[in-house]
Design a protein around this motif. Structure first.
Motif, PDB file in Angstrom:
ATOM      1  N   GLN A 151       0.858  -1.180   0.000  1.00  0.00           N
ATOM      2  CA  GLN A 151       0.000   0.000   0.000  1.00  0.00           C
ATOM      3  C   GLN A 151       0.894   1.229   0.000  1.00  0.00           C
ATOM      4  O   GLN A 151       1.905   1.274   0.711  1.00  0.00           O
ATOM      5  CB  GLN A 151      -0.924   0.003   1.214  1.00  0.00           C
ATOM      6  N   VAL A 152       0.528   2.203  -0.803  1.00  0.00           N
ATOM      7  CA  VAL A 152       1.288   3.447  -0.864  1.00  0.00           C
ATOM      8  C   VAL A 152       0.743   4.374   0.228  1.00  0.00           C
ATOM      9  O   VAL A 152      -0.436   4.729   0.216  1.00  0.00           O
ATOM     10  CB  VAL A 152       1.164   4.106  -2.254  1.00  0.00           C
ATOM     11  N   LEU A 153       1.606   4.728   1.178  1.00  0.00           N
ATOM     12  CA  LEU A 153       1.161   5.578   2.286  1.00  0.00           C
ATOM     13  C   LEU A 153       1.258   7.054   1.928  1.00  0.00           C
ATOM     14  O   LEU A 153       0.509   7.865   2.467  1.00  0.00           O
ATOM     15  CB  LEU A 153       1.989   5.282   3.540  1.00  0.00           C
ATOM     16  N   GLY A 154       2.198   7.404   1.068  1.00  0.00           N
ATOM     17  CA  GLY A 154       2.285   8.814   0.695  1.00  0.00           C
ATOM     18  C   GLY A 154       3.581   9.127  -0.017  1.00  0.00           C
ATOM     19  O   GLY A 154       4.465   8.273  -0.174  1.00  0.00           O
ATOM     20  N   LYS A 181      -1.080  -2.553  -4.553  1.00  0.00           N
ATOM     21  CA  LYS A 181      -0.245  -2.357  -5.727  1.00  0.00           C
ATOM     22  C   LYS A 181       0.935  -3.314  -5.669  1.00  0.00           C
ATOM     23  O   LYS A 181       1.394  -3.684  -4.581  1.00  0.00           O
ATOM     24  CB  LYS A 181       0.318  -0.928  -5.724  1.00  0.00           C
ATOM     25  N   GLU A 182       1.444  -3.706  -6.852  1.00  0.00           N
ATOM     26  CA  GLU A 182       2.762  -4.335  -6.845  1.00  0.00           C
ATOM     27  C   GLU A 182       3.710  -3.684  -7.825  1.00  0.00           C
ATOM     28  O   GLU A 182       4.842  -4.101  -7.985  1.00  0.00           O
ATOM     29  CB  GLU A 182       2.709  -5.854  -7.017  1.00  0.00           C
ATOM     30  N   THR A 183       3.252  -2.631  -8.486  1.00  0.00           N
ATOM     31  CA  THR A 183       4.139  -1.806  -9.291  1.00  0.00           C
ATOM     32  C   THR A 183       3.822  -0.364  -8.929  1.00  0.00           C
ATOM     33  O   THR A 183       2.682   0.088  -9.112  1.00  0.00           O
ATOM     34  CB  THR A 183       3.927  -2.057 -10.792  1.00  0.00           C
ATOM     35  N   VAL A 197      10.396  10.955  -1.940  1.00  0.00           N
ATOM     36  CA  VAL A 197      10.467   9.725  -1.175  1.00  0.00           C
ATOM     37  C   VAL A 197       9.059   9.140  -1.166  1.00  0.00           C
ATOM     38  O   VAL A 197       8.090   9.818  -0.825  1.00  0.00           O
ATOM     39  CB  VAL A 197      11.024   9.952   0.244  1.00  0.00           C
ATOM     40  N   THR A 198       8.952   7.903  -1.652  1.00  0.00           N
ATOM     41  CA  THR A 198       7.670   7.204  -1.734  1.00  0.00           C
ATOM     42  C   THR A 198       7.613   6.207  -0.588  1.00  0.00           C
ATOM     43  O   THR A 198       8.507   5.367  -0.447  1.00  0.00           O
ATOM     44  CB  THR A 198       7.544   6.482  -3.089  1.00  0.00           C
ATOM     45  N   ARG A 199       6.578   6.328   0.241  1.00  0.00           N
ATOM     46  CA  ARG A 199       6.464   5.469   1.427  1.00  0.00           C
ATOM     47  C   ARG A 199       5.455   4.354   1.160  1.00  0.00           C
ATOM     48  O   ARG A 199       4.300   4.616   0.835  1.00  0.00           O
ATOM     49  CB  ARG A 199       6.037   6.304   2.636  1.00  0.00           C
ATOM     50  N   VAL A 200       5.913   3.105   1.272  1.00  0.00           N
ATOM     51  CA  VAL A 200       5.034   1.949   1.043  1.00  0.00           C
ATOM     52  C   VAL A 200       5.099   1.033   2.264  1.00  0.00           C
ATOM     53  O   VAL A 200       6.103   0.993   2.979  1.00  0.00           O
ATOM     54  CB  VAL A 200       5.428   1.154  -0.229  1.00  0.00           C
TER      55      VAL A 200
END
Ligand SMILES: [Cu+2]
Length: 711
Positions: free
Chosen positions: A609-612, A643-645, A653-656
């Motif tokens: 999951q993309v947090l932000g 998501k997986e891509t 910075v992408t937080r997952v």
């Protein structure tokens, strides 16, 4: 316009990169290669024997209870446009029950919790149809070029069947082969059958479009481009219930259309890899003054050996092509009735992003969009990890770059439907408001590379003549090259009863049903949303990095916040693993992208999951503080499912968050014994899905210790 390197590394002195001529000096390919192709003269191949074959399952005593398929990986030909001089030579998968090839297939329809086994026979010839670079990891001289391995992209699969880069096999490959006919991770051979592998897929996942494609070390990008990729739809009862009855919320299979979106180029002259009409793939690392396509390393980049020759056949940083191909047909048209359709879209390109919008076709300029007349909206219901928490309306807002062809877009949008390589979108379009006889244009205006495009990769009618810069002449109306007008949709008359639901009815019904479906899709895993504040959640920092390799070629790599090499946070694939977790463990990754590209990072085994997204200061390369300089903004509405891509944008910075659950299967799964891999671990990978990045060298092991193993 600044080059990407200038954007990326302010310390590079502009101009020095063009001063060097080595190896391939003077050898420059024209950007546009393909012959002149008419637009919209051939129909989109659909599901079925004349298009993308849907194989019928059988059974096999070795795999009780599973749907069993026997496929052959082989060479075949297919006409990809009527104006091409011949059927194009391809490598792909063929259902051995029918022996009828079809690009993008065989497309398997699997059912949740009903296992599928693909027995893949390698029948590839020992000469590749594309140029092979022997300087890449795993692709050294002497390694067979007809190696292959199947990865179920998006599948929750035991690692021995996951199709990692070193699990390849050749037509004579057997497990434990000492003669180099199989890779060191190949464990799923068929006893007594050389050159075959069994892939067991549990399908313990909710409804979603996944796909299977080749993943062999060093030639993944070539094999996928050659055609070794096919669709795979997992269906479940909950979503299927919405597709049946008198007034289904979601159109059924008869009104469901896969869209495998790619870009290709076709040769106009024969060379040692094929004839006119065959696939063209770049094989020269081009750098030649103003026509330079790629930068090369200089002493200021820490690259000292300026006399090193570039290899004659070289990988390139990214491969962009001049012709959009959907389901194996260039510039197709699609006939629809004035009713609703469900589209299952996959970006199967090497490197090109697609920013998809729908416009009415211009009545003044046939084959072109009328930007003043947006077409019907999309209702997106799912992405890679299944249904979204709520339906998302994408209503074709004005584009960021409706007529221009250069420069940079804001990678944070807003967008209509943006799809990076390997991303999927499941969406509904209601054509009932379109008058029969009217046409629509499926339009793309994503820059290539993304988000800072090189105008020479952008082809559209009337675009400037760029031959002086190595680009293409201006595109003529009605013809390619044109990477913007991807497909024409022709709205005809109803053949039966009118669709009982329209756009508003559909949106209302989906708003009622999708939230519960989203929760149900994850309940077997214990939680439908992961909690980043739960105890024992591990936080880690990852980095995306750009450097130069020993030939001075651009090199993309994954790393951590701990440098292994003097001038970069990056690590090579073969360096000791840094992503090692226990089954059931939940982790948060902050992925710092220090490069100039958006990278679609793909995770084997897990959905995330993309947090932000937040910004950070990357003005001084390799001296990062790993502190966000903004709050974390939530992801776009169609990024709020699993998501997986995941697109990781430059300077962000992408937080997952993810939880490493291993699949449950009824047979023992041994740990990896590949040299260098810690004992007792199951070997997966994570990597960029720009295929030219993945192989050079933007991929790292992702290792999981099964529960019960010593901590
Ligand atoms: Cu990348």
């Amino acid at each position: 316009m600044p080059t990407r390197r200038e954007f990326l590394k302010t310390t590079v002195i502009a101009g020095t990169v063009f001063a060097l001529f080595r190896g391939s000096e003077g050898k420059i390919w024209a950007y546009a290669q393909s012959p002149k192709l008419r637009k919209f003269v051939a129909p989109l191949p659909g599901l079925g024997p004349s298009g993308i074959p849907v194989p019928a399952p059988s059974t096999n005593a070795a795999w009780p209870g599973a749907d069993f398929y026997e496929f052959s990986a082989q060479q075949f030909t297919q006409q990809m446009h009527p104006d091409l001089p011949k059927p194009t030579t391809l490598w792909g998968y063929v259902d051995m029950a029918t022996n009828k090839p079809g690009y993008g297939g065989p497309l398997i329809i699997a059912h949740r919790d009903k296992p599928v086994v693909i027995r893949m026979h390698n029948n590839l010839p020992n000469k590749h149809i594309l140029p092979v670079d022997t300087t890449l990891m795993g692709s050294e001289e002497g390694v067979p070029v007809n190696r292959c391995v199947v990865h179920l992209h998006g599948g929750l699969v035991p690692w021995t069947m996951d199709g990692g880069p070193y699990a390849w096999f050749t037509p004579s490959g057997i497990v434990g082969a000492a003669d180099g006919s199989a890779g060191p991770s190949f464990l799923n051979g068929v006893p007594g059958v050389p050159g075959a592998a069994d892939y067991y897929y549990p399908n313990s996942q909710s409804e979603r479009l996944v796909w299977f494609h080749d993943h062999a070390a060093g030639i993944t990008r070539l094999n996928a481009y050659a055609g070794m990729a096919a669709g795979y739809l997992i269906v479940d009862q909950e979503l299927s219930a919405l597709t049946t009855g008198d007034s289904p919320t979601i159109p059924g299979l008869a009104y469901t259309i896969p869209l495998i979106l790619q870009d290709k180029s076709f040769k106009t002259v024969a060379d040692q890899w094929g004839e006119s009409g065959d696939l063209w793939y770049p094989s020269i690392y081009e750098h030649d003054g103003d026509k330079s396509r790629w930068d090369v390393g200089t002493p200021s980049d820490g690259f000292q050996d300026e006399t090193a020759d570039l290899p004659d056949v070289s990988c390139v940083p990214e491969a962009f092509f001049d012709t959009p191909v959907i389901n194996g047909m260039a510039y197709p048209y699609l006939n629809v009735e004035p009713r609703r359709y469900r589209f299952l879209a996959l970006n199967g390109s090497q490197a090109r992003f697609f920013h998809l919008q729908l416009y009415y076709e211009s009545t003044v300029n046939p084959g072109e969009p009328d930007f003043s007349q947006p077409g019907p909206a999309f209702i997106q219901i799912a992405s890679e990890g299944g249904v979204l928490p709520v339906p998302v309306v994408l209503n074709n807002p004005p584009t960021q770059i409706p007529t221009g062809c250069d420069g940079m877009v804001d990678p944070d949008g807003p967008f209509n439907l943006l799809m990076a390589p390997a991303e999927r979108a499941d969406f509904i379009i209601d054509f009932s408001t379109v008058a029969p006889g009217a046409n629509l244009i499926l339009y793309n205006d994503a820059p290539a590379p993304f988000p800072m495009g090189d105008p020479r990769n952008d082809y559209f009618t009337g675009c400037p003549d760029q031959t002086a810069e190595g680009g293409a002449p201006s595109t003529q109306p009605g013809y390619g090259p044109n990477t913007r007008t991807m497909m024409q949709i022709r709205v005809g008359k109803l053949t039966g009863a009118a669709d009982p639901l329209d756009f508003n009815d559909t949106l209302e019904a989906l708003s009622d049903s999708l939230p519960a479906l989203y929760r149900a899709s994850r309940e077997p895993y214990g939680e439908f949303d992961l909690n980043p504040n739960a105890p024992h959640v591990k936080y880690e920092i990852k980095t995306l990095n750009e450097d130069f390799d020993e030939y001075g070629r651009l090199l993309q790599r994954v790393g951590t916040d701990q440098p292994l090499y003097a001038d970069s946070y990056a690590r090579n694939y073969m360096d000791a693993a840094t992503e090692i977790y226990h089954a059931g463990q939940t982790v948060v990754w902050d992925i710092y992208n220090t490069t100039g590209d958006t990278h679609p990072m793909h995770f084997h085994l897990v959905n995330v999951q993309v947090l932000g997204r937040a910004t950070f200061d990357n003005s001084i390369p390799n001296i990062l503080t790993f502190q966000p300089t903004s709050y974390f903004a939530p992801p776009d509405p169609n990024y709020r499912g699993w998501k997986e891509t995941v697109r990781c944008n430059p300077g962000e910075v992408t937080r997952v968050i993810m939880k490493f659950d291993l699949p449950t299967v009824g047979f023992p799964v041994p740990p990896s014994t590949r040299p260098g891999i810690p004992a007792g671990t199951h070997e997966y990978v994570w990597h960029c899905h720009i295929l030219e990045h993945e192989e050079h060298d933007m991929m790292r092991p992702l290792l999981i210790r099964p529960s019960g193993s010593p901590k």
